[in-house]
Design an enzyme around this catalytic site. Sequence first.
Site: not given
Ligand SMILES: [Mg+2]
Ligand SMILES: [Zn+2]
Length: 172
Positions: A8, A10, A50, A100
């Site tokens: 990941d 952030d 991400t 996502r």
């Molecule tokens: Mg994160």
């Molecule tokens: Zn997406």
Amino acid sequence: MEKAVFLDRDGVINDHVRYVNTPEDLILFEEAGDAIKRLNDHGFKVFVVTNQGGVGLGFMKEEMLQNIHDKMITELKKDGAVIDDIAYCPHKPKAGCACRKPEGKMITDLAGKYKINLSESYMVGDRDTDILAGKKAGTKTVFIGKYEPGANHSTKSIGSAVDWILDNTDKK
Ligand SMILES: [Mg+2]
Ligand SMILES: [Zn+2]
């Protein structure tokens, strides 16, 4: 088949005290470059996966996201660290897209492209959605933060996550 570590962004590679909408907002953790380089040196492919819902929400243009990632690559390179590829989901958080996180598609797509053995690979993230995405894709998982019961390991930072991954791998 190769093994990989999916990171990941952030809260793992860069501090997430504020949203990263410009390259200036991107402040890498001091140990990130060294940690990624150690993965490179041990034969892991290293990918970033991400969620960037700010693109879909209109806070950031996709070209700006590219600039942010260019800066990340440049900064990491100063420590000799290499990111093999970056996957991002630009869709609105509530769009119900397939990519996502907690969906695993960004991971499984990269695995297909680079011939990665997911059961020998790791997803590292600071949210439960990262851990869920890794599990859905079939990786082992490392949580950065206090404790995540669903993860194979919880630890405080990318540096100690890489320590654990390398220990866990060498023991086999
Ligand atoms: Mg994160
Ligand atoms: Zn997406």
